[in-house]
Design a protein around this motif. Structure first.
Motif, PDB file in Angstrom:
ATOM      1  N   PHE A  42       0.833  -1.130   0.056  1.00 44.61           N
ATOM      2  CA  PHE A  42       0.088   0.032   0.039  1.00 44.61           C
ATOM      3  C   PHE A  42       0.893   1.112  -0.106  1.00 44.61           C
ATOM      4  O   PHE A  42       1.498   1.484   0.935  1.00 44.61           O
ATOM      5  CB  PHE A  42      -0.950  -0.110   1.150  1.00 44.61           C
ATOM      6  N   SER A  43       0.896   1.921  -1.113  1.00 49.18           N
ATOM      7  CA  SER A  43       1.793   3.158  -1.107  1.00 49.18           C
ATOM      8  C   SER A  43       1.201   4.236  -1.089  1.00 49.18           C
ATOM      9  O   SER A  43      -0.095   4.463  -1.451  1.00 49.18           O
ATOM     10  CB  SER A  43       2.489   3.201  -2.793  1.00 49.18           C
ATOM     11  N   MET A  44       1.698   5.318  -0.375  1.00 42.87           N
ATOM     12  CA  MET A  44       0.970   6.492  -0.113  1.00 42.87           C
ATOM     13  C   MET A  44       2.029   7.665   0.198  1.00 42.87           C
ATOM     14  O   MET A  44       3.125   7.533   0.350  1.00 42.87           O
ATOM     15  CB  MET A  44       0.286   6.366   0.975  1.00 42.87           C
ATOM     16  N   HIS A  45       1.467   8.804  -0.470  1.00 40.61           N
ATOM     17  CA  HIS A  45       2.299  10.284  -0.319  1.00 40.61           C
ATOM     18  C   HIS A  45       2.498  10.455   1.347  1.00 40.61           C
ATOM     19  O   HIS A  45       1.573  10.022   2.034  1.00 40.61           O
ATOM     20  CB  HIS A  45       1.376  11.255  -0.757  1.00 40.61           C
ATOM     21  N   ASP A  55       7.953  12.662  -0.540  1.00 41.43           N
ATOM     22  CA  ASP A  55       8.247  10.834  -0.110  1.00 41.43           C
ATOM     23  C   ASP A  55       6.860  10.266  -0.615  1.00 41.43           C
ATOM     24  O   ASP A  55       6.018  10.566  -0.350  1.00 41.43           O
ATOM     25  CB  ASP A  55       8.620  11.087   1.131  1.00 41.43           C
ATOM     26  N   LEU A  56       7.466   8.941  -0.933  1.00 39.61           N
ATOM     27  CA  LEU A  56       6.443   8.014  -1.161  1.00 39.61           C
ATOM     28  C   LEU A  56       6.587   6.874  -0.052  1.00 39.61           C
ATOM     29  O   LEU A  56       7.660   6.370  -0.314  1.00 39.61           O
ATOM     30  CB  LEU A  56       6.367   7.440  -2.629  1.00 39.61           C
ATOM     31  N   HIS A  57       5.811   6.559   0.754  1.00 35.09           N
ATOM     32  CA  HIS A  57       6.040   5.387   1.525  1.00 35.09           C
ATOM     33  C   HIS A  57       5.022   4.200   1.286  1.00 35.09           C
ATOM     34  O   HIS A  57       4.341   4.288   0.535  1.00 35.09           O
ATOM     35  CB  HIS A  57       5.317   5.810   2.929  1.00 35.09           C
ATOM     36  N   VAL A  58       5.852   3.018   1.449  1.00 36.65           N
ATOM     37  CA  VAL A  58       5.482   1.730   0.861  1.00 36.65           C
ATOM     38  C   VAL A  58       5.085   0.963   2.121  1.00 36.65           C
ATOM     39  O   VAL A  58       6.194   0.563   2.726  1.00 36.65           O
ATOM     40  CB  VAL A  58       6.501   0.877  -0.064  1.00 36.65           C
ATOM     41  N   PHE A  59       4.061   0.649   2.487  1.00 39.50           N
ATOM     42  CA  PHE A  59       3.601  -0.087   3.601  1.00 39.50           C
ATOM     43  C   PHE A  59       3.201  -1.618   3.039  1.00 39.50           C
ATOM     44  O   PHE A  59       2.912  -1.547   2.041  1.00 39.50           O
ATOM     45  CB  PHE A  59       2.559   0.497   4.338  1.00 39.50           C
ATOM     46  N   ALA A  60       3.535  -2.580   4.013  1.00 40.04           N
ATOM     47  CA  ALA A  60       3.238  -4.002   3.718  1.00 40.04           C
ATOM     48  C   ALA A  60       2.004  -4.349   4.549  1.00 40.04           C
ATOM     49  O   ALA A  60       2.210  -4.247   5.928  1.00 40.04           O
ATOM     50  CB  ALA A  60       4.522  -4.897   3.725  1.00 40.04           C
ATOM     51  N   LEU A  61       1.248  -5.303   4.079  1.00 42.87           N
ATOM     52  CA  LEU A  61       0.352  -6.024   4.937  1.00 42.87           C
ATOM     53  C   LEU A  61       0.516  -7.390   4.957  1.00 42.87           C
ATOM     54  O   LEU A  61       0.484  -8.048   3.749  1.00 42.87           O
ATOM     55  CB  LEU A  61      -1.170  -5.918   4.561  1.00 42.87           C
ATOM     56  N   HIS A  62       0.965  -7.970   5.808  1.00 47.62           N
ATOM     57  CA  HIS A  62       1.478  -9.680   5.670  1.00 47.62           C
ATOM     58  C   HIS A  62       0.110 -10.188   6.282  1.00 47.62           C
ATOM     59  O   HIS A  62      -0.372 -10.175   7.168  1.00 47.62           O
ATOM     60  CB  HIS A  62       2.554  -9.943   6.651  1.00 47.62           C
ATOM     61  N   ARG A  63      -0.292 -11.275   5.404  1.00 49.32           N
ATOM     62  CA  ARG A  63      -1.279 -12.013   5.933  1.00 49.32           C
ATOM     63  C   ARG A  63      -1.271 -12.751   7.292  1.00 49.32           C
ATOM     64  O   ARG A  63      -2.147 -12.661   8.054  1.00 49.32           O
ATOM     65  CB  ARG A  63      -1.595 -13.263   5.011  1.00 49.32           C
ATOM     66  N   ASP A  64       0.027 -13.128   7.716  1.00 49.31           N
ATOM     67  CA  ASP A  64       0.121 -13.850   8.694  1.00 49.31           C
ATOM     68  C   ASP A  64       0.429 -12.906   9.969  1.00 49.31           C
ATOM     69  O   ASP A  64       0.723 -13.341  11.034  1.00 49.31           O
ATOM     70  CB  ASP A  64       1.505 -14.811   8.761  1.00 49.31           C
ATOM     71  N   ARG A  65       0.329 -11.570   9.815  1.00 47.95           N
ATOM     72  CA  ARG A  65       0.657 -10.759  10.891  1.00 47.95           C
ATOM     73  C   ARG A  65      -0.435  -9.842  11.112  1.00 47.95           C
ATOM     74  O   ARG A  65      -0.413  -8.645  11.461  1.00 47.95           O
ATOM     75  CB  ARG A  65       1.936  -9.628  10.476  1.00 47.95           C
ATOM     76  N   ARG A  66      -1.469 -10.379  10.946  1.00 44.38           N
ATOM     77  CA  ARG A  66      -2.768  -9.533  11.222  1.00 44.38           C
ATOM     78  C   ARG A  66      -3.438  -9.802  12.698  1.00 44.38           C
ATOM     79  O   ARG A  66      -4.499  -9.121  12.990  1.00 44.38           O
ATOM     80  CB  ARG A  66      -4.122  -9.937  10.151  1.00 44.38           C
ATOM     81  N   ASP A  67      -2.762 -10.424  13.453  1.00 42.14           N
ATOM     82  CA  ASP A  67      -3.361 -10.874  14.743  1.00 42.14           C
ATOM     83  C   ASP A  67      -2.921  -9.774  15.918  1.00 42.14           C
ATOM     84  O   ASP A  67      -2.285  -9.919  17.060  1.00 42.14           O
ATOM     85  CB  ASP A  67      -2.600 -12.134  15.256  1.00 42.14           C
ATOM     86  N   PHE A  88       0.295  -1.962  10.046  1.00 41.72           N
ATOM     87  CA  PHE A  88       1.138  -1.991   8.587  1.00 41.72           C
ATOM     88  C   PHE A  88       2.547  -1.873   8.741  1.00 41.72           C
ATOM     89  O   PHE A  88       3.016  -1.061   9.612  1.00 41.72           O
ATOM     90  CB  PHE A  88       0.743  -1.087   7.432  1.00 41.72           C
ATOM     91  N   ALA A  89       3.408  -2.721   8.291  1.00 43.80           N
ATOM     92  CA  ALA A  89       4.709  -2.518   8.361  1.00 43.80           C
ATOM     93  C   ALA A  89       5.546  -1.563   7.347  1.00 43.80           C
ATOM     94  O   ALA A  89       5.034  -1.697   5.932  1.00 43.80           O
ATOM     95  CB  ALA A  89       5.398  -3.889   8.194  1.00 43.80           C
ATOM     96  N   LEU A  90       6.109  -0.463   7.663  1.00 41.18           N
ATOM     97  CA  LEU A  90       6.625   0.245   6.571  1.00 41.18           C
ATOM     98  C   LEU A  90       7.819  -0.444   6.065  1.00 41.18           C
ATOM     99  O   LEU A  90       8.816  -0.724   6.443  1.00 41.18           O
ATOM    100  CB  LEU A  90       7.289   1.650   7.342  1.00 41.18           C
ATOM    101  N   GLU A  91       7.636  -0.533   4.643  1.00 41.28           N
ATOM    102  CA  GLU A  91       8.585  -1.409   3.924  1.00 41.28           C
ATOM    103  C   GLU A  91      10.035  -0.626   3.661  1.00 41.28           C
ATOM    104  O   GLU A  91      10.809  -1.017   3.558  1.00 41.28           O
ATOM    105  CB  GLU A  91       7.840  -2.207   2.616  1.00 41.28           C
ATOM    106  N   CYS A  92       9.425   0.659   2.835  1.00 40.90           N
ATOM    107  CA  CYS A  92      10.524   1.544   2.500  1.00 40.90           C
ATOM    108  C   CYS A  92       9.975   2.811   2.024  1.00 40.90           C
ATOM    109  O   CYS A  92       8.778   2.892   2.052  1.00 40.90           O
ATOM    110  CB  CYS A  92      11.203   0.688   1.187  1.00 40.90           C
ATOM    111  N   THR A  93      10.967   3.903   1.820  1.00 36.38           N
ATOM    112  CA  THR A  93      10.469   5.152   1.679  1.00 36.38           C
ATOM    113  C   THR A  93      11.079   5.805   0.427  1.00 36.38           C
ATOM    114  O   THR A  93      12.579   5.488   0.230  1.00 36.38           O
ATOM    115  CB  THR A  93      10.748   6.075   2.500  1.00 36.38           C
ATOM    116  N   PHE A  94      10.538   5.954  -0.666  1.00 31.02           N
ATOM    117  CA  PHE A  94      11.270   6.720  -1.796  1.00 31.02           C
ATOM    118  C   PHE A  94      11.220   8.143  -1.738  1.00 31.02           C
ATOM    119  O   PHE A  94      10.249   8.875  -1.234  1.00 31.02           O
ATOM    120  CB  PHE A  94      10.419   6.207  -3.136  1.00 31.02           C
ATOM    121  N   THR A  95      12.340   8.787  -1.484  1.00 28.78           N
ATOM    122  CA  THR A  95      12.593  10.153  -1.166  1.00 28.78           C
ATOM    123  C   THR A  95      12.278  11.005  -2.186  1.00 28.78           C
ATOM    124  O   THR A  95      12.782  10.522  -3.382  1.00 28.78           O
ATOM    125  CB  THR A  95      13.938  10.423  -0.515  1.00 28.78           C
ATOM    126  N   ARG A  96      11.682  12.163  -2.062  1.00 26.24           N
ATOM    127  CA  ARG A  96      11.309  13.102  -3.211  1.00 26.24           C
ATOM    128  C   ARG A  96      11.008  12.433  -4.675  1.00 26.24           C
ATOM    129  O   ARG A  96      11.450  12.393  -5.585  1.00 26.24           O
ATOM    130  CB  ARG A  96      12.631  13.947  -3.365  1.00 26.24           C
TER     131      ARG A  96
END
Lengths: 98, 193
Positions: free
Chosen positions: B133-136, B169-181, B151-159
């Motif tokens: 899930f990417s977002m400004h 910046d663009l932030h890329v978050f990850a949702l893991h199926r097994d980490r929804r608990d 959500f886990a912050l996977e990486c950030t693309f700067t500017r």
């Protein structure tokens, strides 16, 4: 009896609306951060309780108190006081209905 | 496979408390067109600066994704947004999640339930294991506090993305199926019921 913030395991709804310390603890548990001491006039947006955090807050309150807040109502709530008041109103309506 | 999925009756899991997901059809397009072409939404839309006509938008959306749903209010039946799986990678069980919601509704939170419904559908029914899930940076602000609790912050693309005269910046978050608990995820996914 579970605390006001259990929500996920003890599903017995609570009878009265949350006081401010209980609401703070609820936010800490369900929204993942501590908003600090709450005041009635504090705006939810200023506390970081917009967007996804607002969704988590509302779903948590609905679960813990056994009420449902309509979409337009959730959109209209701006302050801590309004939130607590609306939860109280919904609890009252639920009590009347039963 | 996707066509078979789309032909199935709508799953009960696609119905939330305030919204439901409906397979995208022509009747949803005018409302979605209004959302993506609103003045304050243009910066967040990949077609920034382009005002597609509704039929062109519909064609564009179907080119972009074969797994997409209109987000519809349960109380009024109004279409308020769109959720999509894009860049599907079935081999590795990954996809990007795209969310389009009217700007004034981001703050209220409840329309985002549509994204959670789609994520659960992809994890529990379609077998995906990880969603991105990417977002400004500014969009992240509108999502309120506690984002990292779910959500886990996977990486950030700067500017990375153009915003007016500069780049954001663009932030890329990850949702893991097994980490929804987490309590938050259980509430959003209805697992508490």
């Amino acid at each position: 009896m579970g605390s006001t913030t259990s929500g996920t395991h003890d599903e017995r709804p609570l009878a009265g609306p949350p006081d401010l310390p209980a609401l703070r603890e609820h936010i800490r548990r369900h929204c993942g951060f501590d908003p600090g001491p709450l005041t009635p006039v504090a705006r939810l947006d200023d506390l970081g309780l917009s967007g996804l955090a607002r969704l988590r807050l509302v779903l948590g309150l609905e679960t813990v108190y056994g009420v449902e807040l309509p979409a337009d109502l959730v959109s209209a709530i701006e302050t801590v006081d309004e939130l607590v008041w609306f939860v109280g109103v919904k609890l009252g309506q639920k009590e009347e209905a039963t | 496979v996707t066509a078979q999925v789309l032909d199935r009756p709508v799953d009960r899991g696609l119905v939330g408390r305030r919204v439901r997901l409906e397979r995208l059809s022509r009747r949803h397009i005018p409302a979605i067109h209004a959302v993506v072409t609103a003045d304050d939404a243009v910066d967040d839309w990949p077609l920034c600066g382009q005002k597609l006509a509704p039929p062109q938008l519909e064609a564009y959306l179907w080119r972009q994704s074969q797994l997409q749903f209109a987000v519809v209010r349960r109380d009024t039946d109004d279409t308020i947004g769109l959720v999509q799986a894009v860049e599907e990678d079935r081999r590795n069980g990954m996809a990007d999640l795209a969310v389009v919601v009217a700007p004034e509704l981001w703050r209220a939170g409840w329309p985002l339930e549509g994204a959670i419904l789609l994520a659960n559908h992809m994890f529990d029914v379609l077998g995906f294991r990880k969603l991105y899930f990417s977002m400004h940076a500014s969009t992240r602000g509108r999502l309120g506090g506690g984002l990292e609790a779910m959500f886990a912050l996977e990486c950030t693309f700067t500017r990375h993305l153009r915003r007016g005269d500069s780049y954001e910046d663009l932030h890329v978050f990850a949702l893991h199926r097994d980490r929804r608990d987490t309590p938050g995820w259980r509430l959003l996914s209805g697992r508490h019921r």
